[in-house]
Design a protein around this motif. Sequence first.
Motif, PDB file in Angstrom:
ATOM      1  N   ARG A  19      -7.494 -18.513 -17.997  1.00  0.00           N
ATOM      2  CA  ARG A  19      -8.311 -19.789 -17.955  1.00  0.00           C
ATOM      3  C   ARG A  19      -8.320 -20.491 -19.341  1.00  0.00           C
ATOM      4  O   ARG A  19      -8.654 -19.939 -20.487  1.00  0.00           O
ATOM      5  CB  ARG A  19      -9.559 -19.576 -17.121  1.00  0.00           C
ATOM      6  CG  ARG A  19      -9.599 -19.245 -15.969  1.00  0.00           C
ATOM      7  CD  ARG A  19     -11.050 -18.916 -15.543  1.00  0.00           C
ATOM      8  NE  ARG A  19     -11.013 -18.639 -14.105  1.00  0.00           N
ATOM      9  CZ  ARG A  19     -10.892 -19.594 -13.133  1.00  0.00           C
ATOM     10  NH1 ARG A  19     -10.973 -20.906 -13.274  1.00  0.00           N
ATOM     11  NH2 ARG A  19     -11.256 -19.089 -11.681  1.00  0.00           N
ATOM     12  N   CYS A  20      -8.385 -22.018 -19.311  1.00  0.00           N
ATOM     13  CA  CYS A  20      -8.804 -22.514 -20.584  1.00  0.00           C
ATOM     14  C   CYS A  20     -10.225 -22.263 -20.696  1.00  0.00           C
ATOM     15  O   CYS A  20     -11.097 -22.089 -19.999  1.00  0.00           O
ATOM     16  CB  CYS A  20      -8.710 -24.117 -20.100  1.00  0.00           C
ATOM     17  SG  CYS A  20      -9.592 -25.021 -21.545  1.00  0.00           S
ATOM     18  N   GLY A  21     -10.331 -21.717 -22.119  1.00  0.00           N
ATOM     19  CA  GLY A  21     -11.698 -21.454 -22.643  1.00  0.00           C
ATOM     20  C   GLY A  21     -12.845 -22.620 -22.391  1.00  0.00           C
ATOM     21  O   GLY A  21     -14.098 -22.354 -22.716  1.00  0.00           O
ATOM     22  N   LEU A  22     -12.323 -23.753 -22.235  1.00  0.00           N
ATOM     23  CA  LEU A  22     -13.171 -24.865 -22.286  1.00  0.00           C
ATOM     24  C   LEU A  22     -13.568 -25.463 -20.837  1.00  0.00           C
ATOM     25  O   LEU A  22     -14.622 -25.767 -20.794  1.00  0.00           O
ATOM     26  CB  LEU A  22     -12.657 -25.916 -23.302  1.00  0.00           C
ATOM     27  CG  LEU A  22     -12.217 -25.468 -24.739  1.00  0.00           C
ATOM     28  CD1 LEU A  22     -12.049 -26.556 -25.666  1.00  0.00           C
ATOM     29  CD2 LEU A  22     -13.440 -24.816 -25.381  1.00  0.00           C
ATOM     30  N   CYS A  23     -12.462 -25.658 -20.092  1.00  0.00           N
ATOM     31  CA  CYS A  23     -12.588 -26.295 -18.838  1.00  0.00           C
ATOM     32  C   CYS A  23     -12.711 -25.456 -17.725  1.00  0.00           C
ATOM     33  O   CYS A  23     -12.934 -25.876 -16.459  1.00  0.00           O
ATOM     34  CB  CYS A  23     -11.810 -27.568 -18.775  1.00  0.00           C
ATOM     35  SG  CYS A  23      -9.967 -27.146 -18.526  1.00  0.00           S
ATOM     36  N   GLY A  24     -11.982 -24.198 -18.125  1.00  0.00           N
ATOM     37  CA  GLY A  24     -11.979 -23.125 -16.893  1.00  0.00           C
ATOM     38  C   GLY A  24     -10.615 -23.516 -16.361  1.00  0.00           C
ATOM     39  O   GLY A  24     -10.159 -22.525 -15.236  1.00  0.00           O
ATOM     40  N   ILE A  31      -6.610 -22.756 -24.582  1.00  0.00           N
ATOM     41  CA  ILE A  31      -6.968 -24.277 -24.676  1.00  0.00           C
ATOM     42  C   ILE A  31      -6.020 -25.040 -24.055  1.00  0.00           C
ATOM     43  O   ILE A  31      -4.978 -25.186 -24.348  1.00  0.00           O
ATOM     44  CB  ILE A  31      -7.483 -24.650 -26.245  1.00  0.00           C
ATOM     45  CG1 ILE A  31      -8.560 -24.058 -26.726  1.00  0.00           C
ATOM     46  CG2 ILE A  31      -7.867 -26.242 -26.074  1.00  0.00           C
ATOM     47  CD1 ILE A  31      -8.968 -24.557 -28.062  1.00  0.00           C
ATOM     48  N   CYS A  32      -6.468 -25.628 -22.835  1.00  0.00           N
ATOM     49  CA  CYS A  32      -5.169 -26.193 -22.184  1.00  0.00           C
ATOM     50  C   CYS A  32      -5.063 -27.685 -22.758  1.00  0.00           C
ATOM     51  O   CYS A  32      -5.718 -28.097 -23.798  1.00  0.00           O
ATOM     52  CB  CYS A  32      -5.779 -26.705 -20.752  1.00  0.00           C
ATOM     53  SG  CYS A  32      -7.014 -28.072 -20.652  1.00  0.00           S
ATOM     54  N   SER A  33      -3.695 -28.276 -22.475  1.00  0.00           N
ATOM     55  CA  SER A  33      -3.383 -29.211 -23.380  1.00  0.00           C
ATOM     56  C   SER A  33      -4.317 -30.699 -23.025  1.00  0.00           C
ATOM     57  O   SER A  33      -4.593 -31.495 -23.832  1.00  0.00           O
ATOM     58  CB  SER A  33      -1.956 -29.975 -22.690  1.00  0.00           C
ATOM     59  OG  SER A  33      -2.115 -29.972 -21.467  1.00  0.00           O
ATOM     60  N   VAL A  34      -4.908 -30.569 -21.868  1.00  0.00           N
ATOM     61  CA  VAL A  34      -5.957 -31.715 -21.607  1.00  0.00           C
ATOM     62  C   VAL A  34      -7.289 -31.878 -22.525  1.00  0.00           C
ATOM     63  O   VAL A  34      -7.524 -32.657 -23.400  1.00  0.00           O
ATOM     64  CB  VAL A  34      -6.648 -31.887 -19.983  1.00  0.00           C
ATOM     65  CG1 VAL A  34      -7.632 -32.936 -20.024  1.00  0.00           C
ATOM     66  CG2 VAL A  34      -5.429 -32.125 -19.332  1.00  0.00           C
ATOM     67  N   CYS A  35      -7.702 -30.616 -22.640  1.00  0.00           N
ATOM     68  CA  CYS A  35      -8.881 -30.310 -23.728  1.00  0.00           C
ATOM     69  C   CYS A  35      -8.464 -30.475 -24.963  1.00  0.00           C
ATOM     70  O   CYS A  35      -9.130 -30.912 -25.821  1.00  0.00           O
ATOM     71  CB  CYS A  35      -9.396 -28.853 -23.288  1.00  0.00           C
ATOM     72  SG  CYS A  35     -10.302 -28.993 -21.744  1.00  0.00           S
ATOM     73  N   GLY A  36      -7.263 -29.878 -25.365  1.00  0.00           N
ATOM     74  CA  GLY A  36      -6.801 -30.108 -26.751  1.00  0.00           C
ATOM     75  C   GLY A  36      -6.791 -31.203 -27.271  1.00  0.00           C
ATOM     76  O   GLY A  36      -6.826 -31.659 -28.261  1.00  0.00           O
TER      77      GLY A  36
END
Length: 214
Positions: A19-24, A31-36
């Motif tokens: 999972r993305c460590g920020l948005c799940g 870290i997914c591209s949206v959060c990055g």
Amino acid sequence: MRAARTFSSSLFDLLYPRRCGLCGLLGDHAICSVCGDAFEPLSSPLTRFLRPEPLDYQAALYLYEGRAAQAVRRLKYERITSLAAPLAALIADGAAKLGLDSADMIVPVPIHWTRRCMRGFNQAEMLVERLPPELVASKALLRIKATRPQVGLSPDERRLNLLGAFAADSSVEGRRVLLVDDVVTSGQTARECARALRARGAAEVGVLALCGEA
Ligand SMILES: [Zn+2]
């Protein structure tokens, strides 16, 4: 045998989905591209100082807000260590882009051993993992005094709190030192590190942080 292996590997994925460590969001990246993409780059990431300032320069890549601040806090306080690798890659990228790779010694800003015991790691040490390992000197600077957190202290209290907190060894003599930290705001911690490094003869001291203030 093959069926058993497939079963156990899909069971593993069920138990530990990536999972993305920020948005799940489920996916392949820590870290997914949206959060990055939501990390806000600072428009003037590098400030140079003149003597008698102990620091020659201070650099920070992203605004200490939103997803970037969340990443720093999740790594440090929630121990989501999967975030360390992408953040270390950003630090390495930033160092190259800002021309800070001329440093001949890289020193993660140290934490006191008591804090290290509680947290289990020093996040700054994780952030230097994509920089040239032969330049990293994690033991050249020690935090010899356990200090209160700087948050909420006045500038004078911050200075007093950090007085004598760091000690460098003789390996820094004549070196151009790049300090690395997760966040730099007032710069007081980096300046105290720089004083300790200069007292041992460092030729240049600058700091690069992932996050800072505009
Ligand atoms: Zn995300």
